[in-house]
Design a protein around this motif. Structure first.
Motif, PDB file in Angstrom:
ATOM      1  N   VAL A  97       0.787   4.321  -2.806  1.00 29.05           N
ATOM      2  CA  VAL A  97       0.719   5.762  -2.547  1.00 29.05           C
ATOM      3  C   VAL A  97       1.884   6.480  -3.223  1.00 29.05           C
ATOM      4  O   VAL A  97       1.712   7.527  -3.862  1.00 29.05           O
ATOM      5  N   ARG A 150      -2.439   3.425  -6.370  1.00 24.85           N
ATOM      6  CA  ARG A 150      -3.198   2.981  -5.196  1.00 24.85           C
ATOM      7  C   ARG A 150      -4.217   1.905  -5.546  1.00 24.85           C
ATOM      8  O   ARG A 150      -4.371   0.926  -4.803  1.00 24.85           O
ATOM      9  N   TRP A 207      -8.701   4.345  -0.941  1.00 19.02           N
ATOM     10  CA  TRP A 207      -9.647   3.328  -0.503  1.00 19.02           C
ATOM     11  C   TRP A 207     -11.077   3.694  -0.908  1.00 19.02           C
ATOM     12  O   TRP A 207     -11.860   2.844  -1.351  1.00 19.02           O
ATOM     13  N   LEU A 230      -4.026   7.789   0.873  1.00 17.25           N
ATOM     14  CA  LEU A 230      -4.401   6.396   1.100  1.00 17.25           C
ATOM     15  C   LEU A 230      -5.899   6.278   1.368  1.00 17.25           C
ATOM     16  O   LEU A 230      -6.565   5.386   0.827  1.00 17.25           O
ATOM     17  N   LEU A 237       0.828  -1.205   0.000  1.00 18.56           N
ATOM     18  CA  LEU A 237       0.000   0.000   0.000  1.00 18.56           C
ATOM     19  C   LEU A 237       0.862   1.254   0.000  1.00 18.56           C
ATOM     20  O   LEU A 237       0.519   2.259  -0.643  1.00 18.56           O
TER      21      LEU A 237
END
Length: 419
Positions: A80, A352, A221, A217, A76
């Motif tokens: 980013v 991402r 999502w 982040l 993750l």
């Protein structure tokens, strides 16, 4: 739900007839080929490095875990970064980090100072390098070729890397047999250096940064969850990958040893599967379906074929045919999926979105192995293979019931707001 976002990234104003006419694409293709060549030899060299250091299956398991865990943990973060910094520089740095890890490991093995802890430490660094580069790699092609050329470009990328998967392990085995694992590991390090220099030459600009990393982040999502086609495909893929790898990689050799000619048969099965991968890439050079995700999901069901063949005890020629067809299906699914992903997700979110997608599939591997290892003691191997095949078919069937999967169509122009 349709994909939304801004433009998918800068593309050449006048697109050449073939991605191979784009110098930057040729550079990226060469970098991928060079890196894949070294990586194809590395697993065998790593195994013999552990054995040479006095380790056994347990030590090799520790080393592999040390390589896998950081990839999942830092993926993750890599996603980013891929949306905040120059992807060419990030890929260059990741390859140099991998080169350093493999170079140190080669030196340790050559000087006789390698042990399980040191080998695992090098594997940990290599895993971090993968986490940093994997999401960025997904966002490169949209900046090199026109949207209508993405499927052809993805297929062209997979052709040489699939070929290397066939030749690389053989070459690695010969190199380890003649010179020892240190030579193969050292060559792998050099291929990473060469790939890093090629990737740096791409000179891709950095995406526009709007806020902090944590805010990025969270926004990532939100974007991932808002695209129903993306998270349902990821969820189905996680289950499917776990079932296939557990059945094929874990139980396949066991069944081949018990009911076929052992390693000889399994080697032929692996070869047939690799041949299928090559054939699948060739198919994608010619066939350009409009409903990309429908094709990707449907083709994924073909991975159940070799599991069914092994469970049914089919004759070797039929087993080889099923393995080859599974390879074709896997590559068709892979090319159509990544093309849809690159076309539907805006450029500044590709890193991402790719990271969220890959986390699930990478977590599925150890989970699938563990579950099958536990159940194989209570049920026959063939029964577990049938269950794994059924899971693959069920996962694809359920994913095809998602309405948004059918709404994602091929784009021939840039992704625009509201498209």
């Amino acid at each position: 739900m349709s994909a939304t976002g801004t433009t998918a990234g800068p593309t050449p104003p006048t697109a050449p007839r073939s991605p191979l006419r784009v110098p930057a694409f040729r550079r990226f293709l060469l970098a991928q080929l060079v890196s894949a060549t070294g990586s194809a030899m590395a697993p065998l060299a790593l195994a013999y490095a552990v054995i040479g250091a006095g380790g056994g299956a347990g030590a090799l398991g520790v080393v592999l875990a040390a390589n896998t865990v950081p990839t999942v943990v830092f993926l993750l973060a890599g996603g980013v970064l891929a949306d905040r910094v120059s992807r060419s520089r990030l890929l260059c740095g990741g390859n140099l980090l991998a080169a350093a890890a493999q170079g140190v490991l080669a030196l340790l093995v050559a000087t006789g100072h390698a042990d399980t802890a040191r080998i695992a430490a090098c594997g940990f660094v290599s895993g971090v390098a993968v986490a940093l580069t994997a999401p960025a790699a997904q966002g490169v092609l949209t900046r090199l070729v026109a949207p209508g050329q993405l499927q052809r470009a993805n297929a062209l990328l997979r052709l040489p890397t699939n070929a290397v998967k066939v030749v690389g392990p053989v070459a690695g085995g010969l190199l380890v047999a003649v010179g020892g694992p240190a030579w193969a590991l050292g060559l792998d390090a050099l291929t990473f250096v060469a790939a890093a220099l090629l990737l740096l030459g791409l000179r891709l600009g950095a995406p526009a940064v709007r806020g902090g990393a944590l805010a990025d982040l969270r926004a990532g999502w939100t974007g991932f969850w808002s695209r129903t086609w993306l998270w349902t495909y990821t969820a189905a893929g996680t289950v499917l990958v776990a079932a296939f790898l557990a059945g094929y990689q874990l139980l396949g050799p066991v069944v081949a040893e018990e009911h076929y000619a052992g390693a000889r048969t399994w080697g032929l099965v692996q070869g047939a599967f690799s041949f299928g991968l090559l054939a699948g890439a060739l198919v994608c050079l010619r066939w350009k379906p409009r409903r990309l995700l429908v094709v990707a999901v449907t083709a994924s069901s073909g991975l159940a074929l070799p599991l069914v063949a092994l469970a049914a005890g089919l004759a070797p020629p039929w087993l080889l045919l099923c393995a080859a067809l599974a390879g074709v299906c896997l590559d068709v699914a892979g090319v159509t999926w990544v093309t849809a992903f690159q076309q539907q997700v805006p450029d500044d979110e590709l890193g991402r979105m790719s990271a969220f997608n890959q986390v699930g599939e990478r977590l599925a591997v150890p989970v699938g192995y563990l579950v099958v290892a536990l159940f194989s003691h209570a049920f026959s191997d063939r029964s577990v293979l049938v269950v794994c095949a059924a899971i693959i078919v069920a996962a694809t069937a359920l994913n095809l019931c998602v309405r948004d999967i059918h709404r994602v169509r091929r784009l021939n122009g840039p992704l625009t707001e509201g498209s």
